[in-house]
Design a protein around this motif. Structure first.
Motif: not given
Length: 371
Positions: A287-311
């Motif tokens: 459960m701890r590993v699953l929560q971590t992966r979901l947390l990172l997935l959420q943050r990656e999706e939010a960052a992608a929407k804001k184009k913060e990771l461009a480049g």
């Protein structure tokens, strides 16, 4: 002449250390250690075990940082005294010892400089590493097991504690996948540059004689979260399967259904744990590993929407980052940094610090260009 040379070297050491000390905020670390020590000494600390674990883990990490910085400062002072005594007494053996210590200090400062580049949100955490075999049949599963041993040997060389959490063995050679923890300050920031696809080219020991085989394995690295309360997972979103743990060749590790597999239905993320003693412990770890992966997935999706990771060219799951050649030319080469080693046996025995350091410096350069 020797003393003059040493004086110049010591001045260079002091200048390098001063720049590292400034970036590291040693006074801030001391303040954190004092505050966390006070919290750890509270009589009611363990009334809340989760919070106590968080405090003691953070204290241990900050103490390790402080010790690393202060020990190098002390060694530079000792080196200066050693050189002065050796010169006064015309002691060639002591000068030789000082020369060896000088080389060692240069290496220690280089390592410390690399750590100062680890400034990501989760970089200071311990790491959870998953290795999965890819295309290539038996060669790929064998390669995955070679990588598992490589990383465990590297961690052992660093004095880092490791814990294999789950292993799925292949029917033939090697492993389908394995997940393990590396418990040490900055393990995630350090090992995260290893994430991506690794390629092995060699004469296959499993197929026809003299036939070259190319195989692949993927490495995933996530930070170890003491708690991931930011992610709440509804029970209906998880399928829980329990099964009997097993080792190589189907040998039973225990006689109860203690192994646990969690499947997050909305995303398809699967996490398996089997190396704890009880089903409850395996479920908590999964459960701890699953929560971590979901947390990172959420943050990656939010960052992608804001184009913060461009480049930003950080390694990802599908990126081929390194090739291992075990036929003809004996070579291991990183495709991002250009760093290479001509002794693959040593690399597979854990001598990968050169690749990791080069990767951290490369990533820092990519981030600077992306700003």
């Amino acid at each position: 002449m020797a003393t003059t040379d040493f004086s110049e070297d010591i001045r260079a050491l002091r200048a390098t250390y001063a720049s590292i000390e400034a970036v590291s905020d040693i006074e801030g670390i001391r303040a954190d250690v004092a505050d966390l020590s006070e919290q750890a000494g509270a009589p009611d600390l363990w009334d809340d075990p989760a919070e106590a674990q968080k405090v003691t883990s953070r204290l241990s990490h900050r103490q390790a940082e402080l010790k690393r910085l202060e020990s190098i400062a002390s060694r530079i002072e000792d080196l200066e005294v050693m050189v002065e005594l050796a010169a006064d007494e015309d002691d060639a053996d002591m000068l030789a010892d000082a020369d060896r210590e000088l080389v060692s200090l240069h290496k220690a400062l280089q390592d410390l400089e690399v750590i100062t580049l680890l400034s990501g949100e989760y970089d200071e955490r311990s790491a959870v590493v998953t290795i999965r075999s890819g295309a290539g049949g038996d060669d790929a599963t064998d390669f995955a097991e070679m990588l598992l041993r490589m990383y465990l040997r590297w961690a052992e060389r660093q004095g880092y504690a490791t814990k294999v959490m789950d292993t799925s063995y292949a029917e033939g050679a090697g492993i389908k996948s394995a997940t393990f923890e590396v418990e040490a300050p900055y393990a995630y920031g350090t090992l995260s540059v290893e994430a991506g696809t690794h390629r092995l080219a060699r004469i296959s020991p499993f197929g026809s004689a003299d036939k070259r085989q190319t195989s692949f394995a993927a490495v995933e690295v996530i930070p170890l979260m003491e708690e991931a309360q930011e992610v709440e997972i509804p029970e209906n979103d998880i399928r829980i399967d329990v099964f009997r743990s097993s080792g190589p060749g189907g040998q039973s590790v225990n006689t109860t259904d203690s192994a646990v597999r969690l499947t997050h239905l909305p995303t398809g993320i699967v996490v398996s744990m089997q190396n704890e003693k009880s089903q409850i412990q395996n479920r908590a770890a999964a459960m701890r590993v699953l929560q971590t992966r979901l947390l990172l997935l959420q943050r990656e999706e939010a960052a992608a929407k804001k184009k913060e990771l461009a480049g930003n060219m950080t390694a990802s799951w599908g990126d081929q980052i390194r090739s291992y050649f075990l036929y003809g030319q004996q070579l291991v080469k990183d495709l991002r940094t250009g760093h290479e080693e001509t002794q693959p046996d040593a690399v597979f025995d854990g001598a990968i610090s050169g690749f990791i350091d080069a990767g951290i410096r490369w990533r820092a350069g990519q981030r600077s260009q992306a700003r």
